[in-house]
Write a protein that holds these residues in place. Structure first.
Motif, PDB file in Angstrom:
ATOM      1  N   GLY A   7       7.345   8.168  -1.624  1.00 47.67           N
ATOM      2  CA  GLY A   7       6.544   8.523  -0.029  1.00 47.67           C
ATOM      3  C   GLY A   7       7.039   7.029   0.563  1.00 47.67           C
ATOM      4  N   HIS A   8       6.051   6.055   0.742  1.00 48.20           N
ATOM      5  CA  HIS A   8       6.640   5.217   1.546  1.00 48.20           C
ATOM      6  C   HIS A   8       5.476   4.447   1.046  1.00 48.20           C
ATOM      7  CE1 HIS A   8       6.717   7.155   5.801  1.00 48.20           C
ATOM      8  NE2 HIS A   8       7.858   7.330   5.334  1.00 48.20           N
ATOM      9  N   TRP A  51       3.950  -0.111   1.873  1.00 48.87           N
ATOM     10  CA  TRP A  51       3.627  -0.731   3.589  1.00 48.87           C
ATOM     11  C   TRP A  51       3.307  -2.451   3.031  1.00 48.87           C
ATOM     12  CZ3 TRP A  51       4.505   1.219   8.394  1.00 48.87           C
ATOM     13  CH2 TRP A  51       4.356   2.522   8.337  1.00 48.87           C
ATOM     14  N   THR A 101       1.532   4.622   0.968  1.00 51.89           N
ATOM     15  CA  THR A 101       1.356   5.911   1.513  1.00 51.89           C
ATOM     16  C   THR A 101       1.824   7.625   0.405  1.00 51.89           C
ATOM     17  OG1 THR A 101       2.874   6.261   3.339  1.00 51.89           O
ATOM     18  CG2 THR A 101       0.236   5.384   3.168  1.00 51.89           C
ATOM     19  N   LYS A 102       1.677   8.824  -0.062  1.00 56.87           N
ATOM     20  CA  LYS A 102       2.605   9.417  -1.095  1.00 56.87           C
ATOM     21  C   LYS A 102       2.915  10.267   0.251  1.00 56.87           C
ATOM     22  CE  LYS A 102       0.252   9.072  -5.692  1.00 56.87           C
ATOM     23  NZ  LYS A 102      -0.181  10.165  -6.387  1.00 56.87           N
ATOM     24  N   ARG A 103       4.020  11.037   0.431  1.00 55.01           N
ATOM     25  CA  ARG A 103       4.621  12.149   1.358  1.00 55.01           C
ATOM     26  C   ARG A 103       5.364  13.262   0.274  1.00 55.01           C
ATOM     27  NH1 ARG A 103       1.165   9.780   4.097  1.00 55.01           N
ATOM     28  NH2 ARG A 103       1.962   8.893   5.929  1.00 55.01           N
ATOM     29  N   THR A 146       0.696  -0.996  -0.147  1.00 57.43           N
ATOM     30  CA  THR A 146      -0.021   0.504  -0.097  1.00 57.43           C
ATOM     31  C   THR A 146       1.075   1.750   0.084  1.00 57.43           C
ATOM     32  OG1 THR A 146      -1.719  -0.742   1.241  1.00 57.43           O
ATOM     33  CG2 THR A 146      -1.896   0.727   1.048  1.00 57.43           C
TER      34      THR A 146
END
Length: 244
Positions: free
Chosen positions: A131-132, A134, A103-105, A101
């Motif tokens: 981003g990250h 997971w 997650t943009k940062r 999954t």
């Protein structure tokens, strides 16, 4: 002090999740989760604290999140058992999904962030994002109105090997690089260990990326039914046997 009262069932569920925590920290979880439910705007920790009217003690709740992160395995196991006993107590088999999954940062100071392949670029999105990522395991259930839904249980942060040296020195010493396949294998072993005493059949579903030796070996060792699709370059020497 929080200005809302959570329903009794929800308070009891959150109290169950907080049991693995230190007794001094258990009351923090329901309060912070109430802030999560009522927060508006950006989903940040600060917005949770504001929504729960806990801003006078905001430092305590930031420290609590650090303690919660260190106890993620125990709390996730409590969440898993709570969901199974509440929503799937009569099921003879449990179905889970594993996938990565994103997650943009934004910003260069975000620890562990890097450039990753974008699985959902959309019409104007790029092939990659910053981003990250997971590796997430979710419990799959069938909802009477929405069909099949996934309830996330636990996620393992994946950091590319080239991004590990960018971590702060203290974090870099404690971090061991693992591939997504290693993390998926750990997720399968974790499911088996947490649910073994229930005697239910465990089924894990994943896409073709995870159809590799590390994950298949972990599924066999845990006696988990692993469902995926064949790789496009898979070598087939015979037709699979028809189960009796």
């Amino acid at each position: 002090m929080a200005l809302f009262t959570l329903p009794t069932d929800l308070r009891e569920a959150l109290s169950t999740l907080a049991k693995p925590l230190d007794a001094r920290l258990r009351d923090y979880l329901p309060q912070l989760c109430g802030g999560i439910l009522f927060a508006r705007g950006r989903r940040t920790v600060a917005s949770w604290i504001r929504a729960a009217a806990l801003h006078e003690s905001f430092q305590l709740y930031y420290h609590f999140l650090d303690s919660l992160g260190r106890a993620v395995a125990a709390v996730s196991q409590a969440l898993l058992l709570l969901l199974v006993r509440t929503l799937a107590a009569n099921e003879s088999r449990l179905v889970f999904a594993i996938d990565d999954t994103p997650t943009k940062r934004q910003g260069p100071k975000v620890q562990g962030a890097g450039m990753h392949h974008n699985p959902t670029p959309g019409a104007a999105g790029g092939e990659f994002f910053y981003g990250h990522v997971w590796v997430t395991v979710a419990l799959l259930l069938r909802h009477s109105l929405w069909g099949t839904i996934g309830l996330p249980l636990r996620a393992w942060l994946y950091i590319r090997q080239v991004d590990v040296p960018k971590l702060p020195r203290a974090e870099r010493k404690r971090w061991t690089f693992r591939t997504k396949l290693d993390q998926a294998a750990e997720a399968i072993s974790w499911l088996r260990k947490a649910l073994d005493f229930l005697g239910k059949q465990i089924i894990v579903v994943a896409d073709g990326f995870y159809a590799k030796q590390e994950v298949v070996t972990a599924a066999r060792a845990a006696k988990v039914v692993f469902i995926t699709r064949l790789r496009h370059d898979a070598a087939l020497f015979d037709r699979p046997e028809v189960p009796v």
